[in-house]
Design an enzyme around this catalytic site. Structure first.
Site, PDB file in Angstrom:
ATOM      1  N   CYS C 133      60.051  12.576  51.397  1.00 36.39           N
ATOM      2  CA  CYS C 133      59.781  11.155  51.630  1.00 36.39           C
ATOM      3  C   CYS C 133      58.402  10.962  52.237  1.00 36.39           C
ATOM      4  O   CYS C 133      57.918  11.806  52.980  1.00 36.39           O
ATOM      5  CB  CYS C 133      60.812  10.567  52.590  1.00 36.39           C
ATOM      6  SG  CYS C 133      62.497  10.817  52.082  1.00 36.39           S
ATOM      7  N   GLY C 247      65.867  21.520  36.388  1.00 36.37           N
ATOM      8  CA  GLY C 247      65.987  21.723  34.953  1.00 36.37           C
ATOM      9  C   GLY C 247      67.212  22.462  34.483  1.00 36.37           C
ATOM     10  O   GLY C 247      67.296  22.829  33.309  1.00 36.37           O
TER      11      GLY C 247
HETATM   12  C1  LIG Z   1      66.567   9.625  39.147  1.00 38.36           C
HETATM   13  C2  LIG Z   1      66.429  10.668  40.208  1.00 38.36           C
HETATM   14  C3  LIG Z   1      66.663  10.353  41.543  1.00 38.36           C
HETATM   15  C4  LIG Z   1      66.531  11.314  42.544  1.00 38.36           C
HETATM   16  N1  LIG Z   1      66.800  10.981  43.863  1.00 38.36           N
HETATM   17  C5  LIG Z   1      66.721  11.933  44.820  1.00 38.36           C
HETATM   18  C6  LIG Z   1      67.061  11.637  46.181  1.00 38.36           C
HETATM   19  O1  LIG Z   1      67.471  10.513  46.500  1.00 38.36           O
HETATM   20  N2  LIG Z   1      66.935  12.616  47.125  1.00 38.36           N
HETATM   21  C7  LIG Z   1      66.507  13.885  46.787  1.00 38.36           C
HETATM   22  O2  LIG Z   1      66.414  14.750  47.664  1.00 38.36           O
HETATM   23  N3  LIG Z   1      66.209  14.206  45.500  1.00 38.36           N
HETATM   24  C8  LIG Z   1      66.297  13.269  44.510  1.00 38.36           C
HETATM   25  N4  LIG Z   1      66.008  13.606  43.212  1.00 38.36           N
HETATM   26  C9  LIG Z   1      65.593  14.993  42.877  1.00 38.36           C
HETATM   27  C10 LIG Z   1      66.772  15.788  42.317  1.00 38.36           C
HETATM   28  O3  LIG Z   1      67.790  15.863  43.297  1.00 38.36           O
HETATM   29  C11 LIG Z   1      66.339  17.200  41.904  1.00 38.36           C
HETATM   30  O4  LIG Z   1      65.819  17.864  43.039  1.00 38.36           O
HETATM   31  C12 LIG Z   1      65.288  17.186  40.825  1.00 38.36           C
HETATM   32  O5  LIG Z   1      65.547  16.136  39.917  1.00 38.36           O
HETATM   33  C13 LIG Z   1      65.213  18.502  40.048  1.00 38.36           C
HETATM   34  O6  LIG Z   1      66.432  18.819  39.429  1.00 38.36           O
HETATM   35  P1  LIG Z   1      66.755  18.436  37.878  1.00 38.36           P
HETATM   36  O7  LIG Z   1      65.589  18.905  37.055  1.00 38.36           O
HETATM   37  O8  LIG Z   1      68.035  19.128  37.566  1.00 38.36           O
HETATM   38  O9  LIG Z   1      66.876  16.936  37.830  1.00 38.36           O
HETATM   39  C14 LIG Z   1      66.141  12.636  42.199  1.00 38.36           C
HETATM   40  C15 LIG Z   1      65.909  12.957  40.857  1.00 38.36           C
HETATM   41  C16 LIG Z   1      66.050  12.008  39.852  1.00 38.36           C
HETATM   42  C17 LIG Z   1      65.783  12.388  38.424  1.00 38.36           C
END
Ligand SMILES: Cc1cc2nc3c(=O)[nH]c(=O)nc-3n(C[C@H](O)[C@H](O)[C@H](O)COP(=O)(O)O)c2cc1C
Ligand SMILES: Cc1cc2nc3c(=O)[nH]c(=O)nc-3n(C[C@H](O)[C@H](O)[C@H](O)COP(=O)(O)OP(=O)(O)OC[C@H]3O[C@@H](n4cnc5c(N)ncnc54)[C@H](O)[C@@H]3O)c2cc1C
Ligand SMILES: Cc1cc2nc3c(=O)[nH]c(=O)nc-3n(C[C@H](O)[C@H](O)[C@H](O)COP(=O)(O)OP(=O)(O)OC[C@H]3O[C@@H](n4cnc5c(N)ncnc54)[C@H](O)[C@@H]3O)c2cc1C
Ligand SMILES: Cc1cc2nc3c(=O)[nH]c(=O)nc-3n(C[C@H](O)[C@H](O)[C@H](O)COP(=O)(O)O)c2cc1C
Ligand code: FES
Ligand code: FES
Lengths: 309, 270, 309, 270
Positions: C133, C247
């Site tokens: 943040c 991913g």
């Molecule tokens: C739409 C969206 C909202 C997210 N909101 C948060 C959040 O509120 N807090 C957080 O720590 N990470 C947040 N993330 C990050 C995910 O938790 C994760 O760390 C990141 O997307 C990588 O994983 P992935 O490739 O499987 O999505 C968000 C990701 C996406 C795509």
């Protein structure tokens, strides 16, 4: 076909026929691509990384395919600057295209030594200093990941030449603008970015890393959003021109980088997928401008509009 | 872009795809390969290299084993599908005009780059003997191709369901003793090629091998595909895939990582 | 079907049914996914980011699709911790799954305030502190991009709770191991990584950024190689367990992260593509182990072999 | 996964795809949508939302305009192709039992979510009047669907090649004066819906609009698709896509970025 759109761009004192260049290490010295494209239509040809002495590179496997990208750990294999001059530059002497030589080194002196040798050669239009190389004096951490070493290499190279000096930035940093400013202050005429993102892949069949060196550089469409963000940040932070690259595979991608502030673009991994891609992008960019009534491709640079202005 | 004119399964997990590729067909030499962009919008962006198995007029045949996403997509390609195809690439087998009798040793899909070679050798009046190795009878591919032109075709299967039981290297050993051979050409898992190379060296005749590496560009620019040789690092895509067995530094063999992990050739023990 | 493979993993004192968790912000509080999967088969459910006061989030467009990924600039929109307790936690009380609440804040005090409020709630298994943040006290630069602020947030949160404390690292740093060590030293019980990579996209039709906020977080298969590299680096640098994400879309991806050293994994963007993906991955991981004669999924953690040993 | 049973072009760049989707068909209400994973190995990983145009037994019809990679792939889908499809999703149009006469105003592909609505209203004995706007005659789609059940169908084209010349909002204005209407349902580019909403408000009758946002999850979890309303931020995928016109804060309208940039609805000026 470029038609009536003026595709020329000026970069670090050079006037290039087009903003479309090749990305170092993905085009060798162009010879192999001469069967596929007209090298003389490139804005510039950026050679593979050249070091003072020959580098053997890494043991394999040297690449691994990943989603929308690839990892490479070639290890800057090259025959050294003398062989490069004797073979590559000699061949390039017959091609009417600006040759930008990409420089590698493990120490500041090695970078300088390569430039000093190349200063004897007429056929070099500019240097692109790759500061992503492991800095042996600093325990292998790349020159490009901290301001001081980046500045040191740039300053030393600057003192060694009056030719255009391009410094190529690493994306594996917290604040790329800090490195960019340091390098600008040290005398760089232009910046190119991004180099590859450090990545890794594991073979779930053998439980071994897919790359012989375990980690390697991620390139291709997958990294484009990160590259575009960094180009936009850097173009807004420095006064010198920026060469944008990272995942470019068509004219729209190239236009995005120019809109973000790039004066020119470089195409890397896409050459492996389609050896004619640089020509498609060149023609596509001209058409992109013509269809929008733009007379000069240079008008695209930094033309991004604020959101819903 | 090149049209797929036929695509059929020839063994479990193995397909034969025929491309209408006039220019490639016209200039292809035995042992060369094509670099295929199987799909344009795939998450897998790189091309896939495949040996040219045979040339028929304006058509080329490619034998492929399904091992991952690209070969799976290739297996799904219906006639009429068009693909971007680079080639012919690579050096291909060297054919010495003096040669009178050649032995071809194939392990698994190692038959792929040997089909056209057998035909070209036979056409030049060279006697051709072939040793084919596979896991089992149903996995023996290309046999008909060789029987049409070879003087002798010996098969070895791991389970003995066809021909001699055991590795093809056993058959190779025997043929080296039986036959008066001038040269041996071999393709298959690197470990198997290495054994063959040793046997042939002992027999004191020349041996050519075909190496396999991960490839990005396929045209000599990216240095992804290097192999260690007596003359230093060589690019398998342009300096190879064919090398003199004596020049190959087997001990290095990063290819084994590939072979073990992925190679269709590595797929079948031989 | 998990069959005879023991899928349990222990993490920061918790014993989880499976190593497969949800990634914050991609699963809300699970309610919407209850129609698609059995939430009680998840190793843990990680909620969206919760802040002390309601956050409105960013104006749109909030997402943009990119090659093998997506950019998001949601801006941590959430109703604030009180509404979260009244609605989300109340609903989750009826679900037998460990609930890990993801914490957001603009200042150290805001982070602590959220935890203090949640300490009153029985239904919280652990906290995941999102240090990506913007740190308003430090001019918006993320807490997670330097050791000092990362350490400060962690220490303050640590003092506010005795529940398991997970700190979620940002990948937009030069040396993720430095941040990881600082956070470990400040009292974190576990680390989760990676959060999104900062990226950007431009609409070549309108010349405007695709995201209302110009830059956003890149997620999805495109970032997996970078995520895997960082998980491997961090797992080798700290003694506390690591939750790997970035991913993941199938069991092989999950296995890669565990081989690289992750004790558990989290699935984010893939939930948008297939709401049942977490179950497919759970079953696939069990099968992955069974087919290799592994009796416990935990055996995968750190089981990567050296190259061609 | 759901099977494509038919896929035909109905206007330049516009297709109608029919899915055999028994469960979706059984529960679909007018104005809802499906979230389609057009391809599994594509560089584009997200699903695409499409309104349910009509339901026919176990089949659902989707009208789509080709604007990018996903809709291009959809246009290439041959019968027999299977796709992963989520839905029905969203709230759908509200139908007040008191209603006797409804006006449906569609701009461009705004007809998509109105087809099933017209049929359901007519089946309930509600008089249906329709205003269709398109760029030109060849771009008028779904007319037959409405003429089969509507009392009156008025067309407006930008070039006057069919019906009144000019924007459909002109026709809407006229119908609001001519007819005794209880409610207006509209879908099309946000800018056009906004004008219609103003006209209907002036006429003092209720108006429902269907909004469009970029969507990731489609089920309410990611907050990609929010729209500003009188009751605060709402998720278009679950709280919408249908909203009371009076509740929408048009001035916010990030959707305009979408509409202008991509929307097929935005595609045709109205
Ligand atoms: C739409 C969206 C909202 C997210 N909101 C948060 C959040 O509120 N807090 C957080 O720590 N990470 C947040 N993330 C990050 C995910 O938790 C994760 O760390 C990141 O997307 C990588 O994983 P992935 O490739 O499987 O999505 C968000 C990701 C996406 C795509
Ligand atoms: C010169 C040469 C000739 C070949 N000829 C044939 C042939 O005739 N028939 C045949 O079935 N196979 C042949 N191969 C192997 C073939 O290229 C691979 O099986 C194929 O690329 C696998 O692609 P995939 O997407 O199915 O597998 P994936 O595992 O999904 O591929 C992932 C990446 O690894 C690469 N890769 C995987 N296995 C190999 C391999 N064994 N060699 C090189 N790259 C690999 C792919 O190209 C891709 O870049 C040849 C390889 C080389 C180098
Ligand atoms: C509730 C709803 C119902 C819809 N109904 C229909 C319909 O019945 N017929 C029809 O033709 N179109 C409809 N759309 C628009 C349709 O979703 C887009 O045209 C489509 O997603 C474009 O995908 P693409 O890959 O071809 O375009 P691309 O530009 O390649 O898509 C890139 C990304 O942007 C998204 N996107 C692009 N345009 C839009 C848009 N206008 N709205 C939402 N997301 C968009 C895509 O989903 C994808 O994530 C609807 C949109 C919504 C939100
Ligand atoms: C195989 C390969 C070799 C590379 N070698 C070099 C090099 O020698 N010097 C250098 O500065 N960058 C090198 N790069 C980085 C590229 O020049 C480029 O910065 C990066 O790949 C991103 O662009 P792309 O996504 O278009 O490939 C190499 C990249 C690849 C894929
Ligand atoms: S594959 Fe690029 S050099 Fe051989
Ligand atoms: S699309 Fe995810 S909340 Fe609406």
């Amino acid at each position: 076909m470029s038609g009536h759109v003026d595709m020329r761009v000026t970069l670090a004192g050079m006037t290039l026929r087009s903003p479309v260049m090749t990305a170092s290490g993905t085009f060798a010295s162009g010879r192999e691509y001469a069967d596929f494209i007209d090298l003389e239509r490139l804005g510039a040809l950026v050679t593979k990384g050249v070091s003072r002495n020959p580098w053997a590179g890494n043991s394999g496997p040297r690449i691994a395919e990943t989603a929308a990208g690839m990892l490479n750990a070639i290890g800057l294999q090259n025959p050294g600057v003398d062989a490069f001059c004797a073979e590559d530059l000699a061949w390039l002497a017959g091609v009417d295209v600006p040759v930008i030589v990409n420089i590698s080194g493990h120490t500041v002196d090695e970078y300088v030594a390569v430039i000093e040798r190349l200063e004897e050669e007429p056929g070099v239009a500019a240097y692109e200093v790759n500061i992503s190389c492991p800095n042996v004096d600093a325990g292998g951490m790349a020159f490009g990941t901290a301001c001081a070493p980046a500045e040191a290499v740039t300053r030393a190279c600057r003192e060694a030449t009056s030719r255009p000096l391009i410094v190529k930035l690493s994306p594996n940093v917290t604040e790329v603008r800090d490195i960019a400013r340091a390098v600008e202050a040290a005398g760089a005429d232009a910046l190119s970015l991004i180099n590859t993102l450090l990545g890794m892949a594991i073979d779930t069949r053998t439980f071994r890393p897919r790359l012989g060196r375990v980690v390697g550089g991620l390139s291709g469409p997958a990294i484009k959003p990160v590259a575009l963000r960094m180009v936009w940040q850097v173009a807004g932070a420095v006064a010198i021109p920026v060469i944008g690259m990272g995942g470019i595979r068509d004219a729209e991608d190239a236009a995005e980088f120019m809109l973000a502030g790039a004066t020119a673009v470089a195409v890397g991994t896409a050459n492996f997928v389609d050896p004619t891609v640089t020509m498609r992008i060149t023609d596509g960019l001209a058409e992109f401008c013509r269809s929008r009534g733009m007379m000069r491709v240079a008008e695209l640079t930094g033309a991004m509009r604020p959101h819903c202005a | 872009r090149i049209e797929v004119v036929a695509n059929t399964q020839v063994a479990p997990g193995v397909g034969l795809v025929v491309f209408h590729a006039p220019r490639t067909a016209a200039s292809a030499r035995p042992g060369q390969f094509v670099h295929v962009r199987v799909s344009e919008d795939s998450l897998s962006i790189l091309r896939r290299p495949f040996a040219i198995h045979r040339v028929r007029g304006e058509r080329i045949e490619v034998l492929y084993q399904v091992v991952g996403v690209g070969t799976r997509q290739l297996a799904e390609a219906t006639p009429g599908t068009r693909m971007d195809l680079l080639g012919p690439l690579g050096n291909g087998w060297r054919i010495d005009p003096e040669v009178r009798h050649a032995l071809l040793v194939a392990g698994g899909l190692g038959v792929a780059p040997l089909g056209m070679l057998a035909e070209v050798l036979a056409a030049r009046g060279v006697a051709v003997t072939v040793a084919l190795g596979a896991a089992s009878e149903e996995r023996v591919v290309g046999r008909d191709v060789f029987e049409a032109v070879a003087r002798r075709v010996e098969v070895a299967t791991d389970d003995g369901s066809c021909g001699a039981a055991g590795p093809v290297t056993g058959v190779c050993e025997r043929l080296l003793a039986d036959e008066a051979l001038d040269v041996v050409y071999t393709c298959g898992p690197e470990a198997m090629q290495r054994i063959v190379a040793g046997q042939v060296a002992a027999a004191g005749i020349p041996c050519q091998v075909s190496l396999e590496r991960l490839m990005a560009c396929g045209i000599g620019t990216c240095l992804s595909c290097v192999a260690e040789t007596a003359e230093g690092l060589k690019r398998v895509c342009v300096d190879g895939p064919v090398f003199d067995a004596t020049a190959v530094r087997w001990e290095s063999a990063p290819g084994e990582a590939v072979a073990a992990a992925k190679s269709p050739l590595g797929g079948s023990r031989v």
